[in-house]
Design a protein around this motif. Structure first.
Motif, PDB file in Angstrom:
ATOM      1  N   PRO A 148      -6.697  -9.892  -5.061  1.00  0.00           N
ATOM      2  CA  PRO A 148      -5.239  -9.701  -4.958  1.00  0.00           C
ATOM      3  C   PRO A 148      -4.875  -8.219  -5.084  1.00  0.00           C
ATOM      4  O   PRO A 148      -5.566  -7.461  -5.767  1.00  0.00           O
ATOM      5  N   ILE A 149      -3.785  -7.838  -4.437  1.00  0.00           N
ATOM      6  CA  ILE A 149      -3.327  -6.451  -4.511  1.00  0.00           C
ATOM      7  C   ILE A 149      -1.832  -6.411  -4.799  1.00  0.00           C
ATOM      8  O   ILE A 149      -1.049  -7.157  -4.208  1.00  0.00           O
ATOM      9  N   VAL A 150      -1.471  -5.554  -5.763  1.00  0.00           N
ATOM     10  CA  VAL A 150      -0.069  -5.351  -6.161  1.00  0.00           C
ATOM     11  C   VAL A 150       0.425  -4.073  -5.482  1.00  0.00           C
ATOM     12  O   VAL A 150      -0.025  -2.975  -5.826  1.00  0.00           O
ATOM     13  N   PRO A 151       1.320  -4.154  -4.489  1.00  0.00           N
ATOM     14  CA  PRO A 151       1.827  -2.944  -3.837  1.00  0.00           C
ATOM     15  C   PRO A 151       2.820  -2.193  -4.718  1.00  0.00           C
ATOM     16  O   PRO A 151       3.104  -2.588  -5.854  1.00  0.00           O
ATOM     17  N   GLY A 152       3.363  -1.120  -4.155  1.00  0.00           N
ATOM     18  CA  GLY A 152       4.418  -0.361  -4.832  1.00  0.00           C
ATOM     19  C   GLY A 152       3.982   1.014  -5.279  1.00  0.00           C
ATOM     20  O   GLY A 152       3.179   1.131  -6.202  1.00  0.00           O
ATOM     21  N   MET A 183      -3.784  -3.610 -21.803  1.00  0.00           N
ATOM     22  CA  MET A 183      -2.398  -4.057 -21.772  1.00  0.00           C
ATOM     23  C   MET A 183      -2.245  -5.190 -20.763  1.00  0.00           C
ATOM     24  O   MET A 183      -2.545  -5.015 -19.578  1.00  0.00           O
ATOM     25  N   ASN A 184      -1.811  -6.344 -21.224  1.00  0.00           N
ATOM     26  CA  ASN A 184      -1.506  -7.431 -20.306  1.00  0.00           C
ATOM     27  C   ASN A 184      -0.155  -7.170 -19.652  1.00  0.00           C
ATOM     28  O   ASN A 184       0.807  -6.782 -20.323  1.00  0.00           O
ATOM     29  N   THR A 185      -0.087  -7.393 -18.338  1.00  0.00           N
ATOM     30  CA  THR A 185       1.177  -7.224 -17.634  1.00  0.00           C
ATOM     31  C   THR A 185       1.256  -8.246 -16.515  1.00  0.00           C
ATOM     32  O   THR A 185       0.352  -9.077 -16.335  1.00  0.00           O
ATOM     33  N   PHE A 186       2.323  -8.187 -15.747  1.00  0.00           N
ATOM     34  CA  PHE A 186       2.555  -9.189 -14.714  1.00  0.00           C
ATOM     35  C   PHE A 186       3.353  -8.560 -13.586  1.00  0.00           C
ATOM     36  O   PHE A 186       4.034  -7.540 -13.770  1.00  0.00           O
ATOM     37  N   GLY A 187       3.244  -9.155 -12.423  1.00  0.00           N
ATOM     38  CA  GLY A 187       3.941  -8.632 -11.263  1.00  0.00           C
ATOM     39  C   GLY A 187       3.836  -9.589 -10.103  1.00  0.00           C
ATOM     40  O   GLY A 187       3.638 -10.789 -10.292  1.00  0.00           O
ATOM     41  N   TYR A 188       3.952  -9.040  -8.895  1.00  0.00           N
ATOM     42  CA  TYR A 188       3.777  -9.817  -7.671  1.00  0.00           C
ATOM     43  C   TYR A 188       2.647  -9.191  -6.867  1.00  0.00           C
ATOM     44  O   TYR A 188       2.577  -7.964  -6.715  1.00  0.00           O
ATOM     45  N   ALA A 189       1.766 -10.035  -6.315  1.00  0.00           N
ATOM     46  CA  ALA A 189       0.608  -9.566  -5.568  1.00  0.00           C
ATOM     47  C   ALA A 189       0.481 -10.332  -4.264  1.00  0.00           C
ATOM     48  O   ALA A 189       0.931 -11.472  -4.126  1.00  0.00           O
ATOM     49  N   ALA A 190      -0.162  -9.679  -3.294  1.00  0.00           N
ATOM     50  CA  ALA A 190      -0.619 -10.368  -2.093  1.00  0.00           C
ATOM     51  C   ALA A 190      -2.006 -10.920  -2.402  1.00  0.00           C
ATOM     52  O   ALA A 190      -2.875 -10.191  -2.883  1.00  0.00           O
ATOM     53  N   TYR A 191      -2.222 -12.190  -2.126  1.00  0.00           N
ATOM     54  CA  TYR A 191      -3.510 -12.832  -2.380  1.00  0.00           C
ATOM     55  C   TYR A 191      -4.368 -12.902  -1.121  1.00  0.00           C
ATOM     56  O   TYR A 191      -5.530 -13.311  -1.179  1.00  0.00           O
ATOM     57  N   GLY A 192      -3.820 -12.517  -0.002  1.00  0.00           N
ATOM     58  CA  GLY A 192      -4.536 -12.507   1.265  1.00  0.00           C
ATOM     59  C   GLY A 192      -3.618 -11.986   2.346  1.00  0.00           C
ATOM     60  O   GLY A 192      -2.395 -11.907   2.155  1.00  0.00           O
ATOM     61  N   PRO A 193      -4.166 -11.620   3.510  1.00  0.00           N
ATOM     62  CA  PRO A 193      -3.345 -10.992   4.552  1.00  0.00           C
ATOM     63  C   PRO A 193      -2.287 -11.900   5.152  1.00  0.00           C
ATOM     64  O   PRO A 193      -1.312 -11.410   5.725  1.00  0.00           O
ATOM     65  N   ASP A 194      -2.470 -13.215   5.020  1.00  0.00           N
ATOM     66  CA  ASP A 194      -1.540 -14.151   5.638  1.00  0.00           C
ATOM     67  C   ASP A 194      -0.680 -14.903   4.622  1.00  0.00           C
ATOM     68  O   ASP A 194       0.078 -15.795   4.996  1.00  0.00           O
ATOM     69  N   SER A 195      -0.802 -14.526   3.357  1.00  0.00           N
ATOM     70  CA  SER A 195      -0.062 -15.251   2.323  1.00  0.00           C
ATOM     71  C   SER A 195       1.113 -14.428   1.822  1.00  0.00           C
ATOM     72  O   SER A 195       1.047 -13.195   1.794  1.00  0.00           O
ATOM     73  N   PRO A 196       2.198 -15.078   1.424  1.00  0.00           N
ATOM     74  CA  PRO A 196       3.327 -14.339   0.851  1.00  0.00           C
ATOM     75  C   PRO A 196       2.950 -13.766  -0.510  1.00  0.00           C
ATOM     76  O   PRO A 196       2.014 -14.244  -1.159  1.00  0.00           O
ATOM     77  N   LEU A 197       3.673 -12.732  -0.940  1.00  0.00           N
ATOM     78  CA  LEU A 197       3.470 -12.216  -2.288  1.00  0.00           C
ATOM     79  C   LEU A 197       3.905 -13.268  -3.302  1.00  0.00           C
ATOM     80  O   LEU A 197       4.888 -13.971  -3.095  1.00  0.00           O
TER      81      LEU A 197
END
Length: 351
Positions: free
Chosen positions: A57-61, A1-15
């Motif tokens: 990248p990591i998607v929180p929540g 399933m393709n999906t989409f969201g917001y992820a952190a790409y690194g510790p110092d970058s915005p989601l």
């Protein structure tokens, strides 16, 4: 399933927007469209790699409320259209003594975290609820009770169960004397739930400015922890103290407040604490304990309890594209008391 969201790409970058794939449904899987997702302080810690185990990248929540859109061939409890919830776990071994007792949060093999973990079968990294869809094992999907406001219920899946579990473990009920240190996302839920269970509830705060809020949430009083005289008069006055403070701090001011056999439970800080004296522990047979979330059965009990008692977190609704601002405000404790993302605000065009 393709999906989409917001992820952190690194510790110092915005989601930022992120497109990725969810796994195909296994026979015991449930797929859902996410309607609402709470914003937890753990999300911020993980995005910033404060604990040292994040991947990118990591998607929180992990406070998720959604609608079932598809089920696997062996799923019996849910069908398309059902409103369900997912908390901090999406899997565990299901075979060890802890899982058999319904305490999957203490799985001997380690439970699979909703994000920041790895799939039990493939080893692939898990991604969380700041996204449009999620796939979860049926056993870790929770039924949303009738009458519970879906738009406000999401924080119950972490802030709620994190405070409900110790209240239940230590047998809080009518006549129990409960103290709550801190009045943020966790603390305000601890107050509401302890009051709902019939306890006498005191909020402990360094500032008298929190008194009106504490009383509005149902607490019986506020104890000013920066007032030595008031703290002295409150000695031996609590059966249970729930410590929700999410940063390193000392316990020495609070331990004498416990009665004989009383317990202070840490649910906020993950990591080092200030050195504590053992004197009040030894002289009063007092205890310091820790508690994570609860198991799936206990989390369902919590949702049903909150529906019956009409207990909900105090929430501020945000759009998905406001998450970085929400993180900044959360660091300043500028929220009463929990952000919830309306996932209808997330569009595929962003990703």
């Amino acid at each position: 399933m393709n999906t989409f969201g917001y992820a952190a790409y690194g510790p110092d970058s915005p989601l930022a927007p992120y497109t990725f794939e969810r796994r195909e449904l296994r026979p015991d899987d449930v797929a859902l469209e996410i309607l609402y997702c709470g914003v937890c302080h753990s999300d911020l810690h993980t995005a910033r790699n404060d604990w040292g185990w994040s991947y990118y990248p990591i998607v929180p929540g992990h406070e998720i409320v959604g609608r079932v859109i598809e089920v696997g061939s062996e799923v019996t409890r849910y069908r398309a259209g059902d409103h369900v919830a997912v908390g901090c776990m999406v899997d565990s071994c299901q075979e060890c003594d802890q899982c058999q007792k319904g305490e999957e949060q203490l799985c001997r093999e380690g439970n699979v975290q909703t994000y920041g973990g790895h799939d039990r079968i493939t080893g692939e990294p898990t991604q969380g609820g700041y996204s449009k869809h999620i796939v979860v094992r049926e056993a870790f999907c929770l039924r949303m009770p009738e009458g519970l406001d879906l738009s406000k219920a999401a924080p119950l899946l972490c802030a709620g169960i994190t405070t409900y579990s110790p209240l239940r473990t230590w047998g809080v009920g009518p006549g129990s004397r409960v103290g709550v240190i801190g009045l943020g996302g966790l603390g305000h839920m601890a107050v509401k739930l302890a009051v709902g269970l019939g306890a006498d509830v005191t909020v402990l705060s360094r500032s008298s400015n929190k008194e009106a809020d504490a009383l509005a949430l149902g607490a019986d009083r506020l104890l000013l922890s920066s007032d030595p005289e008031a703290m002295g008069k409150a000695a031996s006055g609590f059966d249970l103290i729930i410590d929700t403070v999410p940063v390193k701090h000392g316990l020495d001011p609070y331990l004498p407040l416990l009665d004989v056999d009383g317990t202070l439970v840490i649910v906020g800080q993950v990591g080092p604490m200030d050195e504590a004296s053992t004197v009040p522990l030894l002289l009063g047979r007092r205890r310091v304990a820790g508690s994570p979330i609860g198991g799936i059965r206990e989390t369902q009990e919590l949702l049903d309890f909150c529906a019956k008692k009409n207990i909900l977190p105090d929430c501020e609704m945000i759009r998905m594209d406001q998450i970085n601002e929400a993180f900044e405000r959360m660091e300043k404790a500028d929220v009463r008391y929990r952000f919830v993302i309306d996932m209808a605000s997330l569009s595929p065009e962003e990703a």
